[in-house]
Design a protein around this motif. Structure first.
Motif, PDB file in Angstrom:
ATOM      1  N   THR A   7      40.801  48.776  50.064  1.00 20.81           N
ATOM      2  CA  THR A   7      40.020  47.729  48.974  1.00 20.81           C
ATOM      3  C   THR A   7      41.426  47.172  47.811  1.00 20.81           C
ATOM      4  O   THR A   7      41.999  47.473  48.436  1.00 20.81           O
ATOM      5  CB  THR A   7      38.810  48.897  47.688  1.00 20.81           C
ATOM      6  OG1 THR A   7      39.203  50.094  47.716  1.00 20.81           O
ATOM      7  CG2 THR A   7      37.061  48.827  49.072  1.00 20.81           C
ATOM      8  N   ALA A 127      37.375  42.645  49.201  1.00 21.73           N
ATOM      9  CA  ALA A 127      37.275  41.654  48.311  1.00 21.73           C
ATOM     10  C   ALA A 127      38.503  41.823  47.412  1.00 21.73           C
ATOM     11  O   ALA A 127      39.670  42.584  47.274  1.00 21.73           O
ATOM     12  CB  ALA A 127      35.723  41.416  47.712  1.00 21.73           C
ATOM     13  N   ASP A 129      37.529  41.277  43.708  1.00 24.72           N
ATOM     14  CA  ASP A 129      36.406  41.799  42.273  1.00 24.72           C
ATOM     15  C   ASP A 129      37.670  42.565  41.764  1.00 24.72           C
ATOM     16  O   ASP A 129      37.997  44.332  41.826  1.00 24.72           O
ATOM     17  CB  ASP A 129      35.528  42.550  42.612  1.00 24.72           C
ATOM     18  CG  ASP A 129      34.491  41.701  43.190  1.00 24.72           C
ATOM     19  OD1 ASP A 129      34.902  40.619  42.964  1.00 24.72           O
ATOM     20  OD2 ASP A 129      34.386  41.980  44.213  1.00 24.72           O
ATOM     21  N   GLY A 133      38.519  41.534  34.763  1.00 23.53           N
ATOM     22  CA  GLY A 133      39.321  40.313  34.956  1.00 23.53           C
ATOM     23  C   GLY A 133      40.644  40.644  34.073  1.00 23.53           C
ATOM     24  O   GLY A 133      41.281  40.025  33.492  1.00 23.53           O
ATOM     25  N   ASP A 155      42.477  33.338  49.688  1.00 24.71           N
ATOM     26  CA  ASP A 155      41.159  34.361  49.450  1.00 24.71           C
ATOM     27  C   ASP A 155      39.867  33.365  50.658  1.00 24.71           C
ATOM     28  O   ASP A 155      40.203  32.511  50.740  1.00 24.71           O
ATOM     29  CB  ASP A 155      40.595  33.994  48.338  1.00 24.71           C
ATOM     30  CG  ASP A 155      38.856  34.834  47.552  1.00 24.71           C
ATOM     31  OD1 ASP A 155      38.747  35.487  49.265  1.00 24.71           O
ATOM     32  OD2 ASP A 155      38.644  35.142  46.444  1.00 24.71           O
ATOM     33  N   ASN A 160      38.526  34.174  44.317  1.00 25.29           N
ATOM     34  CA  ASN A 160      37.552  35.554  43.161  1.00 25.29           C
ATOM     35  C   ASN A 160      38.043  34.630  41.942  1.00 25.29           C
ATOM     36  O   ASN A 160      39.510  34.985  41.574  1.00 25.29           O
ATOM     37  CB  ASN A 160      37.485  36.336  43.345  1.00 25.29           C
ATOM     38  CG  ASN A 160      37.089  37.326  42.209  1.00 25.29           C
ATOM     39  OD1 ASN A 160      37.611  37.315  42.013  1.00 25.29           O
ATOM     40  ND2 ASN A 160      36.270  37.985  43.943  1.00 25.29           N
ATOM     41  N   SER A 162      37.846  36.498  38.713  1.00 20.40           N
ATOM     42  CA  SER A 162      38.406  37.352  37.806  1.00 20.40           C
ATOM     43  C   SER A 162      40.003  38.189  38.306  1.00 20.40           C
ATOM     44  O   SER A 162      40.543  38.406  37.548  1.00 20.40           O
ATOM     45  CB  SER A 162      37.496  38.815  38.245  1.00 20.40           C
ATOM     46  OG  SER A 162      37.326  38.919  39.669  1.00 20.40           O
ATOM     47  N   THR A 195      41.534  38.418  52.915  1.00 13.60           N
ATOM     48  CA  THR A 195      39.831  38.993  52.185  1.00 13.60           C
ATOM     49  C   THR A 195      39.318  39.117  53.370  1.00 13.60           C
ATOM     50  O   THR A 195      40.025  38.159  54.558  1.00 13.60           O
ATOM     51  CB  THR A 195      39.139  38.089  51.040  1.00 13.60           C
ATOM     52  OG1 THR A 195      39.000  37.005  52.123  1.00 13.60           O
ATOM     53  CG2 THR A 195      39.995  38.945  50.206  1.00 13.60           C
TER      54      THR A 195
END
Length: 208
Positions: A7, A127, A129, A133, A155, A160, A162, A195
């Protein structure tokens, strides 16, 4: 090839199997060189030509007497010394539009991905995220992950939002969708970050 997935907080998030047909090839410098050269040539714009004496639509008739006129002995109005005449030694048209076989281009992208995987400069994240942001939040996360001086983040189909907002002020972090993955950008960056969605898209694109 099995790679650990993390992550953005540098926590383990399982494993992912990377296709050897895409990430397990032996890189060849000649193929990579051909693809990078082709990419850089395609970036060059067409050099506009200027009209020379033979390109100007003006009368070719001799407009004065050879002698007795008190002026130079010009043959026609297309001479460079006249307004509207052709340019002497003007710029030539140069159109940079090289071609390269699609299979070679695809092979070059596979080898660029394989080179990053082989050197240990490939990171797969679950991911992208980023809370609210925030650039400060993302900068701390990237420091833990060890992105290096220059990192290319790829990605899936859509970027993404943010992560795009948070990384826009970070020097050395660039973001691309999977469709924009290319050999030059991959090789130019120290670290390649994919990702899960990007891995799926790239494998589908290059194995299709």
């Amino acid at each position: 090839m099995k790679v650990k997935v993390q992550t953005l907080d540098a926590k383990a998030s399982g494993d992912i199997d990377l296709a050897d047909e895409v990430f397990g090839l032996e890189p060849r410098a000649d193929i990579l060189h051909r693809v990078v050269t082709w990419q850089l040539e395609k970036r060059r714009g067409t050099a506009r030509a200027t009209r020379e004496r033979s390109d100007v639509a003006r009368s070719g008739k001799k407009f004065g007497r050879q002698k007795g006129g008190g002026t130079a002995r010009h043959g026609d109005r297309r001479a460079p010394v006249f307004i509207g005449g052709g340019k002497a030694h003007g710029a030539r048209l140069r159109d940079f539009n090289p071609s390269l076989n699609k299979k070679v281009r695809a092979l070059g992208l596979k080898m660029a991905l394989s080179a990053k995987a082989k050197d240990g400069n490939l990171i797969v994240v679950d991911a992208l995220d980023v809370a609210e942001g925030k650039t400060k939040t993302l900068a701390g996360q990237l420091a833990k992950l060890g992105f290096g001086t220059k990192a290319l983040v790829i990605d899936g189909d859509a970027l993404n939002v943010s992560f795009a907002l948070a990384s826009s002020n970070l020097k050395g972090v660039n973001l691309l969708p999977a469709i924009g993955a290319n050999v030059y950008d991959i090789l130019k960056h120290d670290t390649l970050v994919l990702t899960r969605a990007a891995v799926e898209k790239l494998e589908a694109r290059l194995n299709g």
